[in-house]
Design a protein around this motif. Structure first.
Motif, PDB file in Angstrom:
ATOM      1  N   GLN A 697     -44.603  -9.176 -18.316  1.00  0.00           N
ATOM      2  CA  GLN A 697     -45.104  -8.672 -19.604  1.00  0.00           C
ATOM      3  C   GLN A 697     -44.061  -7.806 -20.297  1.00  0.00           C
ATOM      4  O   GLN A 697     -43.863  -7.900 -21.511  1.00  0.00           O
ATOM      5  N   SER A 698     -43.352  -6.956 -19.510  1.00  0.00           N
ATOM      6  CA  SER A 698     -42.306  -6.107 -20.084  1.00  0.00           C
ATOM      7  C   SER A 698     -41.170  -6.947 -20.639  1.00  0.00           C
ATOM      8  O   SER A 698     -40.632  -6.687 -21.708  1.00  0.00           O
ATOM      9  N   ILE A 699     -40.832  -8.038 -19.892  1.00  0.00           N
ATOM     10  CA  ILE A 699     -39.751  -8.932 -20.362  1.00  0.00           C
ATOM     11  C   ILE A 699     -40.164  -9.612 -21.654  1.00  0.00           C
ATOM     12  O   ILE A 699     -39.367  -9.739 -22.596  1.00  0.00           O
ATOM     13  N   ALA A 700     -41.434 -10.028 -21.716  1.00  0.00           N
ATOM     14  CA  ALA A 700     -41.913 -10.694 -22.938  1.00  0.00           C
ATOM     15  C   ALA A 700     -41.845  -9.732 -24.122  1.00  0.00           C
ATOM     16  O   ALA A 700     -41.446 -10.108 -25.223  1.00  0.00           O
ATOM     17  N   THR A 701     -42.244  -8.491 -23.844  1.00  0.00           N
ATOM     18  CA  THR A 701     -42.169  -7.495 -24.927  1.00  0.00           C
ATOM     19  C   THR A 701     -40.737  -7.273 -25.375  1.00  0.00           C
ATOM     20  O   THR A 701     -40.432  -7.190 -26.566  1.00  0.00           O
ATOM     21  N   SER A 702     -39.827  -7.166 -24.392  1.00  0.00           N
ATOM     22  CA  SER A 702     -38.412  -6.978 -24.723  1.00  0.00           C
ATOM     23  C   SER A 702     -37.854  -8.167 -25.488  1.00  0.00           C
ATOM     24  O   SER A 702     -37.042  -8.018 -26.402  1.00  0.00           O
ATOM     25  N   GLN A 703     -38.295  -9.361 -25.114  1.00  0.00           N
ATOM     26  CA  GLN A 703     -37.836 -10.569 -25.831  1.00  0.00           C
ATOM     27  C   GLN A 703     -38.256 -10.516 -27.295  1.00  0.00           C
ATOM     28  O   GLN A 703     -37.483 -10.868 -28.190  1.00  0.00           O
TER      29      GLN A 703
END
Length: 817
Positions: A697-703
């Protein structure tokens, strides 16, 4: 975790492209800077030959202007300093003059004070000698008076004496004798002072004096309604004797009781009784006028006795003689001559010592003072002939206010014979009607000579006491004055010392200030003298500089333009170089972040595989333990059923049963332990799975953030390439720095942690998220304590360094849990 790695790899690619673009801009900026430097060098060849001369002329013009300005500043400051010094000098001159005047006055006052003190001391010595002389005379006079009084008392049958103390005598004269040196004119404002002084002394007199009863008088019965002439005569002689005792002690001549004054007093009593047969004599006239005195009766008696109406004085004393007595009987309280004389005594002492009502006007009538002054109008040391008589009046018992009563009046009637030619206050007396020749002695024996001797002795005592009191007051006053003068001398001496010091200091300071005024005046003159030359120098150097600039205007313009272009190119080159450094920094950060993510991903995969194996082992252990438990239970049940009949008889079977039970308990414990380990491993797997989901989820947000940043990078690349406004670029760089600091501060809060799996424990390894204690609201999982999420930091840092402005407002609203 795998998706996160893919995203970071994509960001690295984007960062690389950005770096390439920045390198292109850097190359262009370097080329522009080289071209500008080349142009500047060409222009510099023309500027160099005139540079030194131009700088010299410019410096000369600036120095001339500065010298003129400094001269003007110095002149203004010196003029202000001179004004301040002149003001100070004027103030000091005033101080010197004022202090000198004060010092002169103080010296004069000191001389006067010493002279006054010496004169006062001489006067004190003289007054002290006089006081000693008077004191000796007073002692002799008191002895002489006491001897005269003893002689008078031995001749008189009247044993009742009224003694006047010197204190009362002095205070009474002070408030009632307008010929006394210490006389105080009565006013309503001073009434309280008079009442306080005379009241205390009057009370003392009233308590000190008393009536002496006489046995012979008590045997002399009288009827108040039918007093005989002889009885009235005896009562008058007693009353006038008391009055004259008072008068002689207070320095007044004795009054005369004559046949005429006695008849006049008896007539007044007769007409009072006629006007008031059944009411109080104090009611005044029949018509109610003049309460306290029946002027109609008095004037009628005056006319009949040859005196003009209004010329008689009267002191009234009213009461009752008939009514309820202390024994409860209704009868007369005056039954003999002693009773009557006692009432006359009460009347005289009440007039003289009336402290209860604070009133002494009646006492002034007794002593012929104040408004009833009998001194001669030409010579106040002489007294006009004065005739007194007591009007004794009583009415028959009657009903008054609902009770039986009989009224009494004892009034002192006075007439002053001032029939002297030329006296405007004279009122002629018809001596054919008013007999003044036949004087009635106030004692049964002839004591007039003894009375006169006593009166003269008492007057001498009074005079000497007055002199002594006056001298005592003078001595006290002089001593007080000398003490005050000495204090004054001491104060003036100190004042003179202080003023002398102040004057010397002021003169010294004044000399210093005057010297400064001279120096400042000379300095101002010098500055004014230099002013024209400085102005001329400034104008000349300015003109030379202006002419030189006009001659070489083209060279100066070309030089200034080339210098400006070179500075702009250098600024662009510095900005491009800095942008390259920032892009390389972001790229390197993202590469490091990718390496860290790969390492974390390998660790998580290893932990997951280990936990999966442990879960499988736990399931197998659980199944085996369950089978062993079931088998042990079955063996136990089979054994019990098989040997049921022998259990009670064979003791060895008890031990085997116990062993079987213990085996069963161990199997149950192993089963429970395996079940617990299974549940723990299951929970740890669930936690790890949740952590992987959080990372995804954090990676998706960062993306999503990176996509927005890439979009903004593309839109701002053209701005960087067309960087034409240096000031705008500087503002953007400042905004970029602020935003970088904001993002770095936010990234400092993005942390997570995990513990490695222990391969040698029976329990499943646990993975616990560590949360920053600074701000749990924005905390993220992290691979190690206090390490940053390197991939996100690298991508965000690269993007921000590329655009150089703006802020991620949306990031502030995004939760990181």
């Amino acid at each position: 975790m795998v998706g996160q790695r893919t995203n970071v790899e994509s960001e690295i690619k984007t960062n690389t492209e950005t770096l390439n673009n920045v390198n292109e801009q850097l190359n262009k900026a370097q080329a522009d800077s080289a071209q500008a430097q080349k142009h500047f060098d060409a222009v510099q060849k023309d500027y160099a030959p005139i540079q030194n001369e131009y700088n010299a002329k410019k410096n000369a013009a600036e120095k001339a202007a500065q010298d003129l300005k400094q001269n003007e500043t110095d002149l203004a400051q010196s003029q202000k300093q001179l004004s301040d010094l002149q003001t100070k000098n004027n103030d000091l001159a005033k101080t010197v003059n004022s202090t000198q005047g004060q010092l002169d006055n103080a010296n004069k006052d000191l001389a006067n004070a010493k002279t006054d003190m010496n004169q006062s001391q001489d006067k004190l010595n003289d007054v002290t000698k006089q006081n000693s002389d008077v004191n000796g005379k007073l002692t002799s006079a008191i002895a002489k008076r006491d001897q005269a009084k003893s002689a008078l008392d031995s001749q008189s049958e009247n044993q009742t004496k009224i003694v006047i103390t010197p204190e009362f005598n002095k205070a009474f004269h002070k408030w009632n004798d307008n010929h006394d040196p210490n006389y105080v004119q009565w006013t309503p404002e001073k009434d309280a002072e008079m009442v306080k002084e005379l009241g205390a002394l009057s009370k003392q007199e009233a308590e000190m004096n008393h009536f002496e009863h006489n046995a012979k008088d008590k045997e002399h019965k009288i009827d108040m309604m039918h007093l005989t002439y002889e009885e009235r005569l005896e009562a008058n002689k007693f009353g006038i004797n008391l009055v004259n005792q008072i008068r002689t002690q207070m320095g007044k001549k004795p009054v005369k009781l004559t046949v005429g004054s006695l008849k006049y007093a008896n007539d007044v009593a007769k007409y009072y009784e006629a006007d008031h047969p059944a009411d109080d004599f104090a009611n005044g006239n029949v018509d109610g006028s003049h309460p306290g005195h029946d002027t109609k009766a008095i004037n009628k008696a005056l006319v009949e006795n040859g005196v003009k109406p209004g010329m008689g004085g009267e002191a009234g004393f009213y009461g009752t003689y008939y009514g309820f007595q202390t024994d409860g009987q209704i009868r007369s309280s005056i039954n003999n001559m002693d009773d009557l004389k006692h009432n006359i005594y009460n009347a005289v002492t009440r007039w003289m010592f009336n402290y209860e009502q604070g009133e002494w006007l009646h006492a002034s009538i007794v002593t012929s003072m104040n408004m009833w002054d009998n001194t001669n109008y030409k010579n106040h040391n002489e007294e006009d002939p004065t005739y007194f008589g007591f009007a004794i009046m009583a009415n028959a018992p009657h009903e008054e206010n609902g009770a039986m009563t009989g009224d009494l009046g004892i009034n002192l009637e006075t007439i002053v014979d001032n029939t002297i030619p030329g006296n405007p206050l004279s009122h002629p007396i018809d001596y054919n009607k008013f007999n003044v020749k036949d004087v009635i002695p106030t004692d049964n024996s002839d004591s007039s000579q003894a009375g006169q001797i006593y009166a003269a002795a008492q007057n001498e005592v009074n005079t000497l006491q007055g002199q002594k009191t006056d001298l005592d007051n003078q001595i006290k006053s002089l001593n007080d004055h000398i003490t005050q003068s000495q204090t004054r001398v001491n104060d003036l001496a100190k004042t003179i010392t202080d003023l002398s010091t102040k004057l010397a200091n002021a003169k010294t300071e004044q000399g210093t200030v005057q010297g400064q005024i001279g120096q400042t005046t000379k300095h101002i003159d010098d500055l004014k003298t230099a002013q024209p030359a400085l102005i001329q120098t400034r104008d000349n150097t300015a003109k030379v500089l202006a002419d030189y600039e006009q001659i070489h205007a083209t060279v100066f313009n070309d030089y200034n333009n080339a210098k400006s272009q070179l500075d702009q190119a250098d600024n662009k080159l510095q900005s491009a170089t800095k942008a390259k450094d920032e892009a390389e920094k972001v790229l390197n950060q993202n590469k490091a972040k990718l390496a860290k993510i790969n390492q974390e991903l390998d660790t998580v995969k290893a932990q997951l595989a280990d936990l999966t194996a442990q879960l499988s082992d736990a399931k197998a252990s659980q199944a085996s333990a369950k089978a062993n438990l079931e088998k042990a239970q079955a063996d136990y049940n089979n054994y019990v059923n098989t040997h049921k009949d022998l259990i009670a008889q064979i003791s060895d079977s008890d031990k085997e049963v116990t062993a079987k039970k213990e085996a069963l308990a161990k199997a149950q414990s192993a089963y429970d332990k395996a079940s617990q380990e299974y549940e723990e491993a299951k929970n740890e797997v669930a936690k790890l799975d949740n952590k992987v989901k959080d990372l995804d989820q954090s990676i998706a947000t960062s993306q999503d953030s990176i996509k927005k940043l890439n979009s903004r990078i593309t839109s701002n690349t053209q701005i960087i390439e067309s960087n034409k406004q240096v000031h705008a670029q500087a503002s953007k760089l400042a905004a970029r720095k602020a935003f970088d600091a904001q993002i770095n501060k936010a990234l400092d809060k993005v942390v997570y942690a995990a513990k490695p799996v222990n391969q040698h424990t029976a329990k499943a390894a646990t993975v616990k998220p560590a949360v920053s204690t600074k701000n749990t609201k924005h905390a993220l999982p992290q691979t190690g304590a206090n390490d940053k999420l390197s991939l996100f930091a690298a991508l965000a840092g690269l993007s921000l360094s590329s655009i150089g402005l703006g802020s991620l407002v949306s990031d502030k609203k995004r939760k990181r849990n």
